[in-house]
Design a protein around this motif. Structure first.
Motif, PDB file in Angstrom:
ATOM      1  N   ASP A 188     -30.942  43.808  26.213  1.00  0.00           N
ATOM      2  CA  ASP A 188     -30.583  43.736  24.801  1.00  0.00           C
ATOM      3  C   ASP A 188     -29.361  42.861  24.560  1.00  0.00           C
ATOM      4  N   GLY A 189     -28.963  42.109  25.556  1.00  0.00           N
ATOM      5  CA  GLY A 189     -27.794  41.257  25.425  1.00  0.00           C
ATOM      6  C   GLY A 189     -28.174  39.805  25.222  1.00  0.00           C
ATOM      7  N   PRO A 190     -27.190  38.919  25.258  1.00  0.00           N
ATOM      8  CA  PRO A 190     -27.441  37.501  24.996  1.00  0.00           C
ATOM      9  C   PRO A 190     -28.346  36.823  26.023  1.00  0.00           C
ATOM     10  N   ASN A 191     -28.438  37.384  27.232  1.00  0.00           N
ATOM     11  CA  ASN A 191     -29.289  36.792  28.268  1.00  0.00           C
ATOM     12  C   ASN A 191     -30.582  37.567  28.482  1.00  0.00           C
ATOM     13  N   ALA A 192     -30.913  38.433  27.525  1.00  0.00           N
ATOM     14  CA  ALA A 192     -32.070  39.313  27.682  1.00  0.00           C
ATOM     15  C   ALA A 192     -33.378  38.547  27.870  1.00  0.00           C
ATOM     16  N   SER A 193     -33.498  37.378  27.263  1.00  0.00           N
ATOM     17  CA  SER A 193     -34.747  36.618  27.356  1.00  0.00           C
ATOM     18  C   SER A 193     -35.027  36.147  28.780  1.00  0.00           C
ATOM     19  N   HIS A 194     -34.014  36.153  29.628  1.00  0.00           N
ATOM     20  CA  HIS A 194     -34.183  35.688  31.007  1.00  0.00           C
ATOM     21  C   HIS A 194     -34.408  36.838  31.999  1.00  0.00           C
ATOM     22  N   ILE A 195     -34.297  38.058  31.524  1.00  0.00           N
ATOM     23  CA  ILE A 195     -34.427  39.207  32.415  1.00  0.00           C
ATOM     24  C   ILE A 195     -35.896  39.477  32.723  1.00  0.00           C
ATOM     25  N   THR A 196     -36.192  39.693  33.993  1.00  0.00           N
ATOM     26  CA  THR A 196     -37.552  39.964  34.457  1.00  0.00           C
ATOM     27  C   THR A 196     -37.600  41.350  35.100  1.00  0.00           C
ATOM     28  N   PRO A 197     -38.805  41.895  35.293  1.00  0.00           N
ATOM     29  CA  PRO A 197     -38.904  43.191  35.999  1.00  0.00           C
ATOM     30  C   PRO A 197     -38.244  43.163  37.370  1.00  0.00           C
ATOM     31  N   SER A 198     -38.320  42.040  38.055  1.00  0.00           N
ATOM     32  CA  SER A 198     -37.697  41.973  39.386  1.00  0.00           C
ATOM     33  C   SER A 198     -36.176  42.065  39.292  1.00  0.00           C
ATOM     34  N   ALA A 199     -35.596  41.557  38.188  1.00  0.00           N
ATOM     35  CA  ALA A 199     -34.154  41.689  37.996  1.00  0.00           C
ATOM     36  C   ALA A 199     -33.769  43.149  37.827  1.00  0.00           C
ATOM     37  N   LEU A 200     -34.595  43.905  37.117  1.00  0.00           N
ATOM     38  CA  LEU A 200     -34.331  45.338  36.962  1.00  0.00           C
ATOM     39  C   LEU A 200     -34.527  46.068  38.287  1.00  0.00           C
ATOM     40  N   ASP A 201     -35.469  45.609  39.092  1.00  0.00           N
ATOM     41  CA  ASP A 201     -35.646  46.199  40.421  1.00  0.00           C
ATOM     42  C   ASP A 201     -34.389  45.989  41.256  1.00  0.00           C
ATOM     43  N   ARG A 202     -33.802  44.798  41.165  1.00  0.00           N
ATOM     44  CA  ARG A 202     -32.567  44.524  41.914  1.00  0.00           C
ATOM     45  C   ARG A 202     -31.419  45.382  41.386  1.00  0.00           C
ATOM     46  N   TRP A 203     -31.393  45.573  40.066  1.00  0.00           N
ATOM     47  CA  TRP A 203     -30.346  46.398  39.467  1.00  0.00           C
ATOM     48  C   TRP A 203     -30.475  47.852  39.948  1.00  0.00           C
ATOM     49  N   GLU A 204     -31.706  48.338  40.073  1.00  0.00           N
ATOM     50  CA  GLU A 204     -31.912  49.706  40.559  1.00  0.00           C
ATOM     51  C   GLU A 204     -31.541  49.812  42.038  1.00  0.00           C
ATOM     52  N   SER A 205     -31.869  48.801  42.804  1.00  0.00           N
ATOM     53  CA  SER A 205     -31.490  48.794  44.226  1.00  0.00           C
ATOM     54  C   SER A 205     -29.974  48.789  44.358  1.00  0.00           C
ATOM     55  N   ARG A 206     -29.327  48.037  43.492  1.00  0.00           N
ATOM     56  CA  ARG A 206     -27.864  48.001  43.475  1.00  0.00           C
ATOM     57  C   ARG A 206     -27.299  49.372  43.117  1.00  0.00           C
ATOM     58  N   LEU A 207     -27.964  50.083  42.206  1.00  0.00           N
ATOM     59  CA  LEU A 207     -27.555  51.442  41.845  1.00  0.00           C
ATOM     60  C   LEU A 207     -27.610  52.363  43.057  1.00  0.00           C
ATOM     61  N   GLU A 208     -28.680  52.250  43.836  1.00  0.00           N
ATOM     62  CA  GLU A 208     -28.814  53.090  45.024  1.00  0.00           C
ATOM     63  C   GLU A 208     -27.697  52.792  46.029  1.00  0.00           C
ATOM     64  N   ASP A 209     -27.351  51.519  46.166  1.00  0.00           N
ATOM     65  CA  ASP A 209     -26.229  51.164  47.043  1.00  0.00           C
ATOM     66  C   ASP A 209     -24.927  51.768  46.527  1.00  0.00           C
ATOM     67  N   LEU A 210     -24.771  51.717  45.230  1.00  0.00           N
ATOM     68  CA  LEU A 210     -23.566  52.272  44.589  1.00  0.00           C
ATOM     69  C   LEU A 210     -23.426  53.761  44.905  1.00  0.00           C
ATOM     70  N   PHE A 211     -24.535  54.504  44.774  1.00  0.00           N
ATOM     71  CA  PHE A 211     -24.496  55.942  45.075  1.00  0.00           C
ATOM     72  C   PHE A 211     -24.282  56.196  46.565  1.00  0.00           C
ATOM     73  N   ALA A 212     -24.647  55.233  47.389  1.00  0.00           N
ATOM     74  CA  ALA A 212     -24.454  55.373  48.841  1.00  0.00           C
ATOM     75  C   ALA A 212     -23.056  54.937  49.265  1.00  0.00           C
ATOM     76  N   GLY A 213     -22.200  54.569  48.282  1.00  0.00           N
ATOM     77  CA  GLY A 213     -20.838  54.175  48.601  1.00  0.00           C
ATOM     78  C   GLY A 213     -20.688  52.707  48.944  1.00  0.00           C
ATOM     79  N   ARG A 214     -21.636  51.880  48.460  1.00  0.00           N
ATOM     80  CA  ARG A 214     -21.570  50.444  48.732  1.00  0.00           C
ATOM     81  C   ARG A 214     -21.560  49.669  47.409  1.00  0.00           C
ATOM     82  N   PRO A 215     -20.434  49.694  46.674  1.00  0.00           N
ATOM     83  CA  PRO A 215     -20.372  49.008  45.383  1.00  0.00           C
ATOM     84  C   PRO A 215     -20.327  47.495  45.556  1.00  0.00           C
ATOM     85  N   TYR A 216     -20.813  46.796  44.543  1.00  0.00           N
ATOM     86  CA  TYR A 216     -20.880  45.337  44.586  1.00  0.00           C
ATOM     87  C   TYR A 216     -19.705  44.668  43.869  1.00  0.00           C
TER      88      TYR A 216
END
Length: 421
Positions: free
Chosen positions: A166-194
């Protein structure tokens, strides 16, 4: 956590539109349930068929959603999915005690310099919250420092997630980008912040009994926005509202804590937090009908539009008719029911956490009043609460935050009349 903080500034592949600071422009974020004897019942409430989970079969139920022309098996599946998340989070809190206490970081456990970086990360989260959610930020200043920082970190993660679609770059976001964001979330919960914002949230979830599922569900809500622009009935819309907003309540309750004098069950407090998220999102939807229509989206139940004699073309044309007014009256009525359910649980939060939540509730509920004052023209007029009314709501919310849970219900009806006046 000390090892994780060493990776705060490590190079990574970011989802499009997110740098190390993230793109933070755009929208502002501002029933005792027990597993035993679950009895799903159908109830009639005004013009809506509503569902409630009646644990004891005694007629007491939590308002959930309309089930007009919806198969029972689909309905139960959607509701039960959300209910299971509520139970899981409530159980996690009970395991560590209802009044959550952050774990202290011992000096000998920290790598030199990391505590300073962590403080800087939390401070930056606070700055973002102050910039985009001024009223809510003001309320968080009454919380304990640990709770305050944790809520800031959660707010920023939610905002960054929302900005993906819903931001200024929303038109470029793909499902794979959200998959990477979710993977990053899992790393975050595992104590590996980016990055620094991730580091703040990673520290938060290590200190409070916060479950990952509501965060993953919010990402799922973003996926829906990429592929879905219509909702055939309120059951579908309810699940979407849970994904994008109800989840925020489930994330926040473990941090805010429950008042020690509260007699409410943990599950009932979580249900109220969920109801507040649903109410807020329904209010967003009703306020932004015209804006969403210009983007080709209609977040209104298709079957209820048809029952009101309306179609997508009526929404796109943006004409306020008697049919539209009647339709909007019913939609506003439903949103207010969710606010009423939410109010019951907000009063059960720890006293220091009540003010920002109550202020948010009172102010958001007034948006519905403004839609009515605009003669239900949410096509070309944006309903907003004036600064005078916002200022008037703050002392009311603050006063109620000081009242014990047992006394708050008697005050709520008097406050509503004051705000409308």
């Amino acid at each position: 956590m000390a090892i994780a903080l060493l990776r705060v500034f490590s190079p990574i592949e970011f989802p499009i539109g997110l740098g190390i600071e993230g793109d933070l422009r755009g929208k502002k974020y501002d029933g005792s349930l027990k597993r035993k004897k679950q009895i799903w019942k159908m109830y009639s409430l005004s013009k809506y068929a509503c569902v409630g989970l009646d644990p004891e079969g005694n007629g007491n139920f939590m308002i959930r959603s309309s089930v007009v022309a919806s198969p029972a098996e689909e309905f139960i599946s959607s509701e039960q999915r959300v209910y299971d998340v509520v139970l899981k989070q409530a159980a996690l809190v009970r395991e560590q005690g209802r009044i959550t206490t952050p774990i202290d970081v011992k000096p000998d456990m920290a790598v030199p310099g990391t505590l300073y970086l962590l403080k800087e990360a939390y401070d930056r989260c606070g700055e973002v919250c102050a910039e985009y959610a001024k009223t809510f930020y003001l309320g968080t200043l009454l919380m304990t420092p640990e709770r305050r920082r944790a809520i800031w970190a959660i707010y920023v993660w939610c905002r960054r997630t929302d900005e993906l679609v819903d931001g200024p770059n929303a038109s470029h976001i793909t499902p794979s980008a959200l998959d990477r964001w979710e993977s990053r979330l899992e790393d975050l919960f595992a104590g590996r912040p980016y990055d620094m914002f991730d580091a703040a949230l990673s520290d938060t979830v290590s200190q409070f009994p916060v479950d990952i599922q509501p965060f993953k569900d919010m990402v799922e809500g973003m996926r829906l926005d990429l592929k879905k622009s219509r909702y055939k009935n309120f059951d579908e819309l309810y699940l979407y509202c849970y994904y994008v907003a109800g989840t925020v309540g489930l994330m926040s309750v473990p941090v805010m804590g429950i008042a020690p004098e509260s007699k409410a069950t943990t599950e009932s407090v979580y249900n109220a937090a969920l109801a507040l998220g649903i109410a807020n999102q329904l209010t967003n939807i009703l306020r932004d009908v015209g804006e969403d229509a210009r983007r080709g989206r209609i977040y209104l139940p298709q079957d209820e539009l048809a029952q009101a004699g309306l179609s997508d073309e009526d929404v796109f044309s943006g004409k306020v008719t008697d049919k539209w007014r009647n339709f909007m009256k019913n939609q506003i009525k439903r949103a207010r029911m969710f606010f009423q359910e939410a109010e019951k649980g907000v009063t059960e939060l720890s006293q220091a956490s009540r003010w920002p939540v109550l202020a948010s509730l009172l102010l958001y509920r007034q948006i519905l009043d403004e839609i009515e004052k605009n003669d239900y023209n949410n096509f070309t007029k944006r309903a907003y609460v004036s600064k005078v009314k916002k200022l008037a709501a703050l002392p009311i919310a603050y006063g109620r935050a000081l009242i014990s849970p047992a006394s708050t219900q008697r005050q709520s009806s008097r406050d509503s009349s004051l705000l409308k006046g």
